[in-house]
Design a protein around this motif. Structure first.
Motif, PDB file in Angstrom:
ATOM      1  N   VAL A  39       1.003  -1.011  -0.395  1.00 20.90           N
ATOM      2  CA  VAL A  39       0.275   0.013  -0.261  1.00 20.90           C
ATOM      3  C   VAL A  39       1.253   1.004   0.334  1.00 20.90           C
ATOM      4  O   VAL A  39       0.241   2.215  -1.257  1.00 20.90           O
ATOM      5  N   LEU A  40       1.474   2.169   1.075  1.00 22.11           N
ATOM      6  CA  LEU A  40       2.727   2.598   1.167  1.00 22.11           C
ATOM      7  C   LEU A  40       3.737   2.558   1.586  1.00 22.11           C
ATOM      8  O   LEU A  40       4.210   2.105   0.630  1.00 22.11           O
ATOM      9  N   ASP A  41       4.842   3.287   0.189  1.00 18.30           N
ATOM     10  CA  ASP A  41       5.623   3.147  -0.526  1.00 18.30           C
ATOM     11  C   ASP A  41       6.435   3.515   1.034  1.00 18.30           C
ATOM     12  O   ASP A  41       6.402   3.906   1.897  1.00 18.30           O
TER      13      ASP A  41
ATOM     14  N   ALA B 214       0.793   9.829  -0.064  1.00 17.57           N
ATOM     15  CA  ALA B 214       1.535  11.003  -1.410  1.00 17.57           C
ATOM     16  C   ALA B 214       1.543   9.846  -2.777  1.00 17.57           C
ATOM     17  O   ALA B 214       1.918  10.064  -3.767  1.00 17.57           O
ATOM     18  N   GLY B 215       1.921   9.023  -1.867  1.00 16.23           N
ATOM     19  CA  GLY B 215       2.557   7.810  -3.182  1.00 16.23           C
ATOM     20  C   GLY B 215       3.599   7.829  -3.650  1.00 16.23           C
ATOM     21  O   GLY B 215       4.627   8.106  -3.352  1.00 16.23           O
TER      22      GLY B 215
ATOM     23  N   LEU C  15       3.938  -0.882   9.175  1.00 14.74           N
ATOM     24  CA  LEU C  15       3.239   0.310   8.871  1.00 14.74           C
ATOM     25  C   LEU C  15       1.671   0.647   8.996  1.00 14.74           C
ATOM     26  O   LEU C  15       1.354  -0.510   8.458  1.00 14.74           O
ATOM     27  N   LEU C  16       0.863   1.370   9.621  1.00 14.10           N
ATOM     28  CA  LEU C  16      -0.442   0.792   9.468  1.00 14.10           C
ATOM     29  C   LEU C  16      -1.393  -0.421  10.066  1.00 14.10           C
ATOM     30  O   LEU C  16      -2.136  -0.683   9.061  1.00 14.10           O
ATOM     31  N   GLY C  17      -0.337  -1.639  10.449  1.00 14.71           N
ATOM     32  CA  GLY C  17      -0.456  -2.803  11.092  1.00 14.71           C
ATOM     33  C   GLY C  17      -0.214  -3.609   9.205  1.00 14.71           C
ATOM     34  O   GLY C  17      -0.496  -4.981  10.107  1.00 14.71           O
TER      35      GLY C  17
END
Length: 402
Positions: A107-109, A179-180, A241-243
């Protein structure tokens, strides 16, 4: 080493000619406008090569061919996306490109709470604030179960910070964290981010590791056949991060990946900034351990602001921060010597000065956060100076060994 420079295409406020004047020998780029999961069109690859050549350099490294969330979760059209990734490798090889970087972060880079934080001397730098991130997770994203992921003191500090946080800062946090990838059109609103997080329900760290190995089992034979080195970028920052699980954060993570798919084509993007945020990582030791499989190098430095994990940190100047950059470069140069002696075609390891603080005219240029012209020029000059000194025939590494 081969000195390269990341360029985001014609939209980049820093031109290829700027990169050449800064001392770069080649360009690192990607087709960010092609949707993730699609095959990269031959004409678009050729167009980017011509755009780079117009500035006096060559496109030498791809960063990145994105790995879709479908592949990471093995849902939806994930098999089609793997086939498209394989075909993109074939097309890049036909165009003469031999190094492809990617990441497997869910999900998040790379994730920062601040994209232009004021550092010393008024320079602007990217920063990860542990408490601000927790405030985003618990109070803005309102992720189910988020409270349980933080200790009591962190929760208490986060509650106090969030109560005092102005609305403008809350909005900035949501923008910065969602932001990606740099240069991409991707980015998440809070509802979109919640949806993506739900897609990872039931995916443990072990399962995500297995999906990475299964992806590499499919794409590495293609990379071998077409003469491309693929290299995995580490998690940034190197903790959950974020689980979401993170699976490329330390030496054992990389050892597992390289052992499970044991091919010279399957390798490492060695990022000193990402790995350096984790105090337990011995970066010179990791270079020694994985030297023969390091295909691409990002050289940047971070300063950890607290001795704990996770921690707050910021992007420091290239020769400052917690990483011994001289020791890292010395290990990389030793590996290049071994490769030359063995006759390896890839004996020159491509590196780029990763990120950089905004200084001088960078402050008004408005370039991609983390990718200023002068800050990276300064970093590249410093890194080249270390390399030149260590390579000196009279005073360098070889002379010291005699």
């Amino acid at each position: 080493m081969r000195h390269t420079w990341r360029w985001f295409g014609p939209v980049d406020r820093v031109s290829v000619q700027d990169a050449a004047q800064a001392g770069a020998q080649g360009v690192v780029s990607a087709l960010h406008h092609i949707p993730t999961g699609d095959v990269w069109p031959v004409d678009e690859i050729g167009k980017r090569q011509e755009e780079v050549r117009a500035g006096g350099l060559e496109w030498e490294v791809v960063e990145s061919v994105p790995v879709s969330e479908c592949i990471k979760t093995q849902t939806g059209p994930w098999r089609e996306h793997i086939a498209n990734w394989q075909e993109t490798l074939r097309r890049l090889s036909s165009a003469g490109i031999r190094t492809v970087c990617y990441n497997f972060m869910p999900v998040l880079d790379w994730t920062r709470t601040d994209l232009r934080w004021t550092a010393r001397h008024g320079a602007k730098a990217m920063r990860f604030d542990r408490i601000d991130f927790a405030a985003f997770d618990i109070h803005l994203l309102e992720r189910p179960g988020a409270h349980e992921d933080y200790d009591a003191s962190t929760r208490e500090e986060t509650e106090r910070r969030f109560r005092e946080m102005p609305e403008e800062r809350r909005l900035a946090l949501s923008r910065n964290i969602g932001a990606g990838l740099p240069g991409s059109a991707d980015g998440y609103s809070l509802p979109q981010l919640r949806d993506h997080l739900r897609s990872y329900d039931g995916i443990s760290r072990e399962k995500l590791q297995r999906h990475l190995v299964e992806f590499l089992t499919e794409v590495t034979p293609v990379a071998e056949r077409v003469g491309i080195n693929i290299c995995a970028h580490p998690d940034d920052p190197p903790w959950a991060l974020l689980g979401l699980p993170r699976i490329l954060s330390n030496a054992e993570d990389y050892a597992h990946m390289l052992r499970e798919v044991d091919s010279p084509a399957n390798g490492v993007t060695f990022c000193t900034g990402s790995l350096g945020a984790l105090a337990a990582n011995d970066l010179p030791g990791m270079v020694r351990r994985f030297a023969s499989r390091i295909h691409f190098v990002h050289l940047r430095n971070v300063l950890r602001e607290e001795e704990r994990t996770p921690c707050s940190f910021y992007e420091d100047e290239h020769l400052e921060g917690n990483t011994d950059m001289v020791a890292v470069i010395a290990e990389l140069l030793r590996e290049e010597q071994l490769r030359r002696a063995a006759g390896r075609a890839d004996h020159r390891i491509p590196m780029r000065p990763d990120h950089g603080q905004e200084i001088l005219d960078d402050l008004s240029r408005g370039a991609q956060p983390g990718y200023p012209a002068i800050g990276r020029l300064k970093g590249l000059a410093e890194l080249r100076g270390i390399e030149r000194a260590l390579s000196h025939g009279t005073y360098g590494l070889a002379a010291a060994a005699t």
